[in-house]
Design an enzyme around this catalytic site. Structure first.
Site, PDB file in Angstrom:
ATOM      1  N   HIS A 272       1.201   1.504   4.847  1.00 44.71           N
ATOM      2  CA  HIS A 272       1.645   2.327   3.717  1.00 44.71           C
ATOM      3  C   HIS A 272       0.478   2.561   2.757  1.00 44.71           C
ATOM      4  CE1 HIS A 272       3.993   4.285   0.812  1.00 44.71           C
ATOM      5  NE2 HIS A 272       4.717   3.303   0.321  1.00 44.71           N
ATOM      6  N   HIS A 323      -0.222  12.931   9.588  1.00 46.61           N
ATOM      7  CA  HIS A 323       0.735  12.494   8.574  1.00 46.61           C
ATOM      8  C   HIS A 323       2.139  12.572   9.153  1.00 46.61           C
ATOM      9  CE1 HIS A 323       3.143  12.636   4.830  1.00 46.61           C
ATOM     10  NE2 HIS A 323       2.188  11.860   4.368  1.00 46.61           N
ATOM     11  N   ASP A 380      -5.458  10.220   2.167  1.00 43.02           N
ATOM     12  CA  ASP A 380      -6.243   8.992   2.282  1.00 43.02           C
ATOM     13  C   ASP A 380      -7.640   9.249   2.829  1.00 43.02           C
ATOM     14  OD1 ASP A 380      -4.196   7.113   1.451  1.00 43.02           O
ATOM     15  OD2 ASP A 380      -3.180   7.625   3.320  1.00 43.02           O
TER      16      ASP A 380
END
Length: 436
Positions: A272, A323, A380
């Site tokens: 996460h 994703h 990210d």
């Protein structure tokens, strides 16, 4: 003793295996995911929407990603910001109250927050400096739980009280993470103990840079990029693990501090909140092996090795690419990529940015060839590089995620209290033997 435990566990595995086909037989959704990878609906929300695909006649169709906060495209929020250094505060207001504030409302809200920046008396000395920790996510959980004891009415579940407590956490968590970092660095790594005083005129982004740096000095561009990064992580729908965790815990009627600590525990997990660290380590290894000026073919060769589970951690995953919801593009990544480039120019690190950009382009091509799916760089992929250029220690990457996501956790907590209000209690199917 450990040998005996291992023996018991081996016996357990022999007798208690749950066959994979049973999940299909009983229509159980692993990870609360449907067969096409979409999430099982577990609630309704008006806070944010994450769009990465549409469904036409039941068929999933990939589209360019859009992130909405209260129905407003996050790209528009950022593009329409007229030089305000309090953009994250403006987004917090939007997420909590449902509309963008005017100048007077934003000023009032900013003052409400900054008046709460300071930690309670003796909290810093007693709870942070007196008890430094090696793992800062665990420490943040404990620090949030400790605030329970400084609250005159901590167990109140009146929605206005929960909102008040939540705003207090939004204001205090930034200083908590900075002070816990300095305490750890001083105690375990012989670093200097840096404790700056709060400046109430500063935004939350500026406060973080002030408290982290030895000299407390930063540029406007640095503060702007960190501010936007906080905006992009503020919320991501009610189905992400840490937000759902918050709502599940809160549905029992427990206090806000307990549900917030649960969310932080969820975010700590590498599946996460820790993805940007995985990206950073991956890219450091790649650059170390082939160099910052590597050719397209050299980069392609490394990516193929990753996909073949023969590089980095041998997981077969190109961290930062792909994703769960976004397919053709992640709007957060697109925004942060542009700001990352601006920051790289200011920091004379354009070569680093260009390498990341080229790596992402080639990785997307190769994954689509190999797996026949649309993928994109996610937020990210660039956030770790941004934090590195800002001089933010790796220890704080996931904690910054917690800082920005605090407002989303609170908003969903309150929304669920207002419009659902039932304890969340799904079911499981027993598939073991009945022993007479």
């Amino acid at each position: 003793m450990i040998e005996k435990i291992n023996q018991f566990f081996e016996k357990f595995k022999e007798d208690n295996e749950i066959k994979n086909e049973l999940y299909s037989q009983y229509s159980v959704k692993k990870g609360l995911r449907n067969e096409d990878g979409t999430g099982v609906l577990v609630g309704l929300t008006k806070i944010s929407d994450v769009v990465g695909y549409t469904k036409e006649d039941g068929i999933k169709k990939d589209v360019n990603g859009i992130l909405y906060y209260r129905g407003i495209n996050v790209k528009d929020i950022i593009n329409n910001n007229k030089g305000s250094k309090y953009l994250y505060e403006k987004v917090c207001f939007l997420i909590l109250f449902g509309y963008l504030p005017n100048e007077e409302e934003l000023s009032d809200f900013k003052n409400v927050l900054s008046d709460r920046y300071e930690l309670p008396q003796h909290y810093l000395e007693g709870n942070i400096l007196g008890y430094p920790a090696r793992n800062l996510m665990n420490k943040l959980q404990r620090c949030v739980l400790m605030l329970y004891d400084y609250d005159e009415n901590p167990d109140s579940n009146e929605v206005t009280d929960v909102l008040d407590k939540g705003i207090n956490l939004i204001a205090k968590i930034p200083s908590i993470i900075c002070y816990t970092y300095h305490a750890k660095n001083h105690t375990f790594h012989d670093g200097s103990l840096i404790i700056h005083h709060i400046n109430k005129e500063y935004s939350i982004a500026e406060t973080i840079l002030l408290l982290l740096r030895d000299d407390g000095i930063f540029t406007e561009k640095e503060a702007e990029v960190l501010d936007i990064s906080l905006v992009l992580h503020a919320d991501h729908g009610g189905g992400n693990n840490s937000t759902f965790t918050n709502v599940v815990i809160a549905s029992t009627g427990t206090d806000l501090y307990s549900s917030m600590a649960g969310s932080i525990g969820s975010l700590k997990g590498p599946r996460h909140g820790g993805a940007n660290i995985a990206v950073k380590k991956q890219m450091e290894q790649v650059i170390n092996d082939i160099g910052i000026h590597a050719s397209d073919e050299e980069i392609r060769g490394i990516i193929l090795k990753i996909l073949d589970k023969n590089y980095n951690d041998n997981s077969g995953l190109v961290y930062g690419i792909g994703h769960a919801v976004y397919t053709l593009s992640d709007p957060r990544s697109e925004i942060l990529r542009a700001k990352c480039k601006e920051l790289a120019i200011e920091k004379n690190q354009l070569d680093d940015y260009l390498f990341y950009e080229k790596f992402a382009t080639i990785a997307i091509e190769e994954i689509e060839k190999k797996k026949h799916i649309h993928v994109c760089s996610n937020v990210d992929f660039y956030s770790g590089l941004v934090y590195e250029m800002l001089g933010i220690p790796e220890d704080l990457y996931t904690l910054l995620f917690a800082v920005s996501r605090t407002v989303g956790w609170i908003a969903h907590n309150i929304e669920n209290r207002l419009y659902d209000g039932r304890i969340i209690r799904p079911a499981t199917k027993y598939v073991g033997e009945i022993k007479e």
